[in-house]
Design a protein around this motif. Structure first.
Motif, mmCIF file in Angstrom:
data_model
loop_
_atom_site.group_PDB
_atom_site.id
_atom_site.type_symbol
_atom_site.label_atom_id
_atom_site.label_comp_id
_atom_site.label_asym_id
_atom_site.label_seq_id
_atom_site.Cartn_x
_atom_site.Cartn_y
_atom_site.Cartn_z
ATOM 1 N N THR A 179 29.090 28.433 42.895
ATOM 2 C CA THR A 179 28.374 27.206 42.572
ATOM 3 C C THR A 179 28.119 27.174 41.068
ATOM 4 O O THR A 179 27.810 28.202 40.455
ATOM 5 C CB THR A 179 27.036 27.111 43.324
ATOM 6 N N THR A 204 25.869 25.231 38.059
ATOM 7 C CA THR A 204 24.644 24.451 37.937
ATOM 8 C C THR A 204 24.342 24.198 36.470
ATOM 9 O O THR A 204 24.503 25.081 35.627
ATOM 10 C CB THR A 204 23.463 25.183 38.590
ATOM 11 N N ASP A 257 24.051 19.971 40.244
ATOM 12 C CA ASP A 257 25.271 20.586 40.754
ATOM 13 C C ASP A 257 26.461 19.954 40.037
ATOM 14 O O ASP A 257 26.699 18.750 40.148
ATOM 15 C CB ASP A 257 25.380 20.368 42.269
ATOM 16 N N ARG A 264 37.248 26.811 46.554
ATOM 17 C CA ARG A 264 36.470 25.844 47.328
ATOM 18 C C ARG A 264 36.902 25.866 48.793
ATOM 19 O O ARG A 264 38.092 25.954 49.107
ATOM 20 C CB ARG A 264 36.664 24.442 46.749
ATOM 21 N N GLN A 291 31.958 23.248 52.981
ATOM 22 C CA GLN A 291 31.584 22.052 52.229
ATOM 23 C C GLN A 291 32.327 20.878 52.846
ATOM 24 O O GLN A 291 33.256 20.326 52.263
ATOM 25 C CB GLN A 291 31.958 22.196 50.747
#
Length: 671
Positions: free
Chosen positions: A155, A157, A167, A534, A573
């Motif tokens: 991830t 940020t 995000d 991903r 996701q």
């Protein structure tokens, strides 16, 4: 042509017994390859059925079995396997599955016991992997070396100075605002004329206003002018009685009156200058404003000279007309001195623990007597027949289970993570072409736009689109120009699906059709990441087992064949799109086609009403035509025969137009 009824060929040792009906089975090619490897073991005095441990401890035999499992497991022309890295990744996954299957086989192979189904795991598992619709390249797939594993997702940020977290994948549209908000900036109202009376740095909240550490940025500029005696209209900004700048809204009492109105202009920047001033500007301004002329709002020109300078962060402003009473100065602090907190970026890894659950078993009892009886009566090898049916059951279970998981994910997705649309295959009223040309000319444009919306969710273009649909849908929509199409078979394995790959600019679309999605006019679209970590949807394959040491719980006295496959479908996701195709035929669906009576007609000879109009579109009903009397066949009265004399002819029609020969009839056998 097969030979039946010969007792000599109905023995279990006859080659025709195995090939009868099974030679055309999808499992036959792989089973034949497996039999060749098993035969090679016998030439080395190693029987896989009685000594599986010794068989797989022999490097050469294990290598042959592994090659049988790994080779011809993909199409070499598939664009997905055009690099050495992708081929190596696929072969490594198949090799790991082989090791997993072999591990389960060795655990269930007691010493000194004869197992007639040992090793058949490999051809069955390979066939299953290659014929499942969702498991063959359509959804990303990994192989789990153990039933427990971890999955790590990166991830990224962006942290703002005020503590907000953005995000960088999902909230990419907010990055600009976070970066700009970190720079101290403020709109300041300054009265005109101005002669270095306003301490702008103090108004900006700067703490070092006199030592030269903090300064105004070169991007500071004048963005608006305040002009007096201008008619205030709805939507205008004006200076209220308290000095605040407000917007005139509907019902405001100031609308229609003259006041100080804030007018936006092209930004005026200060530029470097010689002499005692640091930066200066000079500009001729031409405005049109609304003035009251005899109580009527009239548009007037306002042309004037406007000049200003900046020295030690203080301004000097002067207009050549008294109408300009102030300006709005968009001030921004110079951040090159690194005195202010800036946004920060950080990355982290989210790790989750997953377990591949136990799989439902399929157990079928089989006895030597049953095998011999079936062989004698039907000339069919019962064991191979049952294994083929078990494989078919497991293939359909896996596909339907994955489809169920996709449906469940779609229903539970938030509105921001799913896209939907409806495409009507009936042309618009003003379209001049056929319905076939309509769908070819308009669908891909409609589809490409929907996929653009889908990409904006994750802001990642590095993906491949997988589109699942029924054959009747995909065949009508797949572009005629495509870069790849799957063959009917890969090696000895017949494929249960059809994959067509087409490209639009830098996008890759995989159209996958299968009869397992029949009776559904909805396209399912998912994204497959390319060269990234991903995970949206992923399948984890682990192990398949085929053996006969597990007995059936109902009839445990007979030997049984048990098979199961352990795998896991994961959504991490999730993102999905679905497009419903309306009126799939492309024709106006106003004529009913479900009534049986419409398809059974009176097929009378010489009846021509079927060529007439038989459907009333205005009233939406079928027209029931009646046979004209001139076409109706006559009905003869049986009593008429007794009234005819030999040689007499009576026609039920009017016989006045007919002339009969005198020798037309001299006798009648029935009279």
């Amino acid at each position: 042509m097969a030979v039946v009824g010969n007792a000599a060929q109905q023995t279990p040792t006859a080659s025709q017994s195995l090939d009868r009906f099974y030679s055309k089975d999808p499992m036959h090619g792989l089973a034949e390859q497996f039999a060749q490897v098993a035969q090679a073991g016998l030439s080395e005095s190693v029987d896989i059925y009685s000594e599986p441990s010794k068989f797989f401890m022999t490097p050469a035999l294990k290598h042959q079995m592994k090659n049988m499992f790994v080779q011809e497991s993909f199409d070499k022309n598939d664009p997905e396997y055009q690099t050495m890295e992708s081929i190596k990744e696929h072969n490594d996954g198949m090799s790991q599955l082989f090791e997993n299957d072999m591990k389960g086989l060795m655990e269930a192979a007691p010493l000194g016991a004869f197992n007639p189904v040992v090793g058949l795991t490999f051809p069955m598992h390979k066939n299953l992997l290659m014929t499942t619709v969702f498991d063959k390249g359509a959804i990303p797939k990994d192989v789990a070396a153990t039933p427990q594993f971890t999955l790590t997702m990166e991830t990224r940020t962006l942290y703002s100075p005020d503590g907000r977290e953005i995000d960088m994948f999902l909230q990419q549209d907010q990055i600009k605002k976070v970066v700009e908000d970190a720079v101290p900036r403020k709109d300041i109202v300054i009265k005109v004329p101005e002669d270095q009376d306003t301490d702008i740095l103090a108004l900006m909240g700067a703490t070092h206003t006199t030592d030269g550490i903090e300064n105004l940025s070169r991007s500071s500029r004048i963005t608006k002018l305040i002009v007096k005696d201008v008619v205030i209209q709805e939507g205008d900004e004006y200076v209220a009685d308290g000095g605040d700048i407000v917007v005139a809204k509907n019902g405001d009492a100031k609308i229609g009156t003259a006041g100080e109105v804030v007018i936006a202009i092209e930004p005026i920047h200060f530029v470097a200058s010689y002499g005692q001033y640091d930066r200066t500007f000079q500009k001729r301004i031409d405005l049109q404003v609304m003035r009251l002329d005899g109580g009527v709002a009239t548009k007037k020109d306002l042309i004037f000279q406007f000049a200003g300078s900046m020295h030690k962060n203080l301004l000097t402003l002067l207009a050549s007309v008294p109408d300009v009473t102030g300006v709005v100065f968009a001030a921004q602090l110079d951040v090159s001195n690194a005195m202010y907190e800036t946004p920060k970026v950080k990355w982290s890894a989210r790790t989750d623990f997953f377990e591949i659950p136990d799989a439902p078993h399929i157990t079928v009892t089989i006895s030597p007597e049953e095998t011999r009886d079936i062989q004698a009566m039907y000339n069919v090898n019962q064991l191979t027949k049952l294994l083929s049916m078990i494989k078919l059951t497991m293939v359909n279970y896996k596909d339907d289970k994955i489809l169920e998981k996709l449906d469940e994910s779609w229903l539970n997705l938030p509105a921001t993570s799913k896209m939907s649309g409806i495409f009507d295959m009936i042309p618009q009223d003003n379209y001049m072409g056929s319905h076939v040309a309509w769908r070819y000319e308009t669908f891909m444009d409609f589809f490409d736009l929907k996929m653009t919306y889908m990409l904006q969710v994750l802001n990642d273009e590095n993906v491949t689109f997988s589109i699942f649909g029924s054959p009747q849908c995909v065949r009508r929509l797949t572009p005629t120009q495509y870069s790849y199409s799957t063959p009917s078979n890969i090696g000895p394995v017949m494929l249960d699906y059809k994959k067509t790959i087409t490209q639009s600019d830098n996008r890759v679309y995989q159209f996958i059709s299968s009869n397992k999605l029949r009776n559904d006019n909805t396209l399912i679209i998912i994204l497959n990441p390319r060269n990234s970590t991903r995970v949206m949807y992923k399948i984890f394959d682990y192990q398949m087992y085929v053996g006969n040491e597990i007995r059936d719980v109902v009839n445990y006295t007979l030997p049984g064949i048990t098979a199961f496959e352990r795998w896991l479908f994961l959504s991490y996701q999730p993102l999905q799109a679905r497009i419903r195709l309306a009126n799939i035929t492309g024709l106006a669906a106003e004529i009913p086609d479900r009534e049986d009576d419409y398809f059974v007609a009176d097929r009378a000879m010489n009846e021509y009403t079927s060529m007439e109009k038989d459907y009333d579109r205005e009233n939406k009903k079928f027209i029931e035509h009646e046979i004209s009397d001139k076409y109706k066949l006559p009905v003869r009265d049986p009593a008429l025969r007794s009234q005819l004399a030999p040689g007499e002819h009576v026609d039920v029609y009017d016989s006045s137009n007919y002339v009969y020969s005198v020798n037309y009839a001299t006798s009648h056998p029935s009279l």
